[in-house]
Scaffold this active site. Sequence first.
Site, mmCIF file in Angstrom:
data_model
loop_
_atom_site.group_PDB
_atom_site.id
_atom_site.type_symbol
_atom_site.label_atom_id
_atom_site.label_comp_id
_atom_site.label_asym_id
_atom_site.label_seq_id
_atom_site.Cartn_x
_atom_site.Cartn_y
_atom_site.Cartn_z
ATOM 1 N N CYS A 166 -30.923 20.104 -18.793
ATOM 2 C CA CYS A 166 -31.453 19.445 -17.751
ATOM 3 C C CYS A 166 -32.526 18.397 -18.243
ATOM 4 O O CYS A 166 -32.180 17.528 -18.578
ATOM 5 C CB CYS A 166 -31.956 20.400 -16.674
ATOM 6 S SG CYS A 166 -31.989 19.504 -14.944
ATOM 7 N N GLU A 211 -27.390 28.519 -18.008
ATOM 8 C CA GLU A 211 -27.911 30.002 -18.017
ATOM 9 C C GLU A 211 -27.514 30.708 -16.945
ATOM 10 O O GLU A 211 -27.594 31.706 -16.976
ATOM 11 C CB GLU A 211 -29.388 29.916 -18.390
ATOM 12 C CG GLU A 211 -30.395 29.376 -17.370
ATOM 13 C CD GLU A 211 -30.539 27.817 -17.211
ATOM 14 O OE1 GLU A 211 -29.723 27.331 -17.801
ATOM 15 O OE2 GLU A 211 -31.710 27.473 -17.056
ATOM 16 N N HIS A 259 -27.472 23.784 -15.259
ATOM 17 C CA HIS A 259 -28.040 24.763 -15.916
ATOM 18 C C HIS A 259 -27.105 25.986 -16.283
ATOM 19 O O HIS A 259 -26.949 26.904 -15.372
ATOM 20 C CB HIS A 259 -29.216 25.276 -14.943
ATOM 21 C CG HIS A 259 -30.359 24.648 -14.822
ATOM 22 N ND1 HIS A 259 -31.789 24.876 -15.634
ATOM 23 C CD2 HIS A 259 -30.887 23.725 -14.017
ATOM 24 C CE1 HIS A 259 -32.512 23.822 -15.171
ATOM 25 N NE2 HIS A 259 -32.067 23.032 -14.425
HETATM 26 N N1 GLN Z 1 -37.555 16.996 -14.005
HETATM 27 C C1 GLN Z 1 -36.139 16.667 -14.170
HETATM 28 C C2 GLN Z 1 -35.442 16.179 -12.897
HETATM 29 O O1 GLN Z 1 -36.068 16.574 -11.607
HETATM 30 C C3 GLN Z 1 -35.348 17.963 -14.564
HETATM 31 C C4 GLN Z 1 -35.299 18.953 -13.699
HETATM 32 C C5 GLN Z 1 -34.777 20.447 -14.524
HETATM 33 O O2 GLN Z 1 -34.955 20.480 -15.835
HETATM 34 N N2 GLN Z 1 -34.245 21.089 -14.036
HETATM 35 O O3 GLN Z 1 -34.295 15.644 -12.837
#
Ligand code: GLN
Length: 561
Positions: free
Chosen positions: A385, A534, A532
């Site tokens: 992400c 995970e 994600h």
């Molecule tokens: N801050 C970034 C976004 O909002 C990444 C978010 C995250 O890593 N879950 O897109």
Amino acid sequence: MARPKRAKYIIVTGGVLSSLGKGLTAAALGALLKARGLKVSMQKLDPYLNLDPGTMNPHQHGEVYVTNDGAETDLDLGHYERFLDVPMTRKSSFTAGRIYSQVLAKERRGEYLGGTVQVIPHVTDEVKAAILSMSEDDLDVVLVEVGGTVGDIESLPFLEAVRQLKFDLGRSHCLFIHLSYLPFLSTSGELKSKPTQHSVKELRSIGIHPDIIICRGPMTLTPESRAKIALFCDVPADAVFSAVDVGNIYELPEKLYEEGLERKVSKLLNLGGQEPDIAPWQALVAKQAKRSKKVPIAIVGKYGELMDSYKSLKEALGHGGLPYEAEVEFNYFNAEEVRPDNVAKLLKSAYGVLVPGGFGIRGIDGMIAAIHYARTQEKPFLGICLGLQCAVIEFARAVAGLPYANSEEFKEKGRDNVIFRMTGWYDPNTGLRAIRDPSDDLGGSMRLGSYPCRLTPGTKARAAYGVDLIHERHRHRYEFNPRYLKTLTSCGLVVSGQGPEDPLENPAMPRPKLVEIIELADHPWFVGCQFHPEFKSRPMNPHPLFKAFVGAAIKQNAKKS
Ligand code: GLN
């Protein structure tokens, strides 16, 4: 259509102190009931007033776990999914805030017909409806974990609701388990039962009589301490169980099985089912014990003060090492302390580098320095992400000749925002438009939950997954900016996964094909994903990206040394 089964409910409360592992114990019991052949699911009731943990700082409450249907939930749901291997949903997590907001919305709609709205019956009815909504899924049994500790003011409405629930459903359909703590006093050499007695007394004063008491502590109950708790807490001695501290959470199902917990529960609720096969859990623990090598992985993140912020990540890395009989060492580095001049020293001994998710500008330079190091030194890299977003920025700056490359999150009107926010975005040239409405508030402005992603043939990501189409869970506001797709790919960035085109609503204004995974062709293993992974890793079924990442880290290290 056949009527759904009437599910039976197991309500789990906690006493004496928090962090007793109520969620894990409940999840392990759920796993045993599932192994009996029953259809099981779980639910968490959290007493705080936030609508969901989505807006909470991970330093306070740990990781926000995301379900397929896009609910931002308590990290206990991650345990439930890892132990049960059943997807949780929006229904699996309710906070007091969500219950109250539903009650208040009904009040505004006039649904209480001018009546005085009260905790009993209106709030408690709403809680009971939330619990009973689980029955719609044709389940045999639902485990409901009541967050907090008995005696807290906050959890009272939940406890009153479950008290009523038992009355409504009848004894044969509802069972109370109380998890308590048994401290060991070394001076007297005894397990002390007094705190448990007091917490059960507290529970009984609000009308809940536990059917089963589980005593968490450093050692198994002696027959004397068991008899004492039975006597003082008014439960039969064979309904008092030990939950001894374990070094490895995946030992829990076997331990609870040995105690006979799930047999007792099944008997009391007349659940039926077969003798559970716990061989897969034993095999998992044996596999963990067989791990002969260590794989140090450097995690360059920003929430390290509370390691619960990286709960699922840690688990997924652990799962990823199992196929290689390797134990992954989770070596955390605070991104704020990583700089171009010390990065080599800090990350040199790591076999791989991982930049996890995060929000806000703090620590970004350190993450970019770590990514630069991993890319140029051929260290296997996984960006998750925010990790993908930083990898795209690093590549744009260092390789694609865009020194001002940035994310709109860190520089709102940046010159080359290769990562940008889709909200309110519409490109008249291409007709591409945003996914979300700009009027959304902070809690709803993210791309949340499961989205499809088509993998590009011939890529490392495609090789890792072994299939063409995957579904992964998202939680972010910002995205890869499709305006830079050409520039970056012409410099060697590979898009290895993209969201399928979405012809919904208006085919004349299609949504862009979102970039979901990137990688580098001329690197041993450098992959970034917008989702994600995970959240979907399971101990018995490690996530393909973690497995491939750990495998690449082992291989690359062997090559170098
Ligand atoms: N801050 C970034 C976004 O909002 C990444 C978010 C995250 O890593 N879950 O897109």
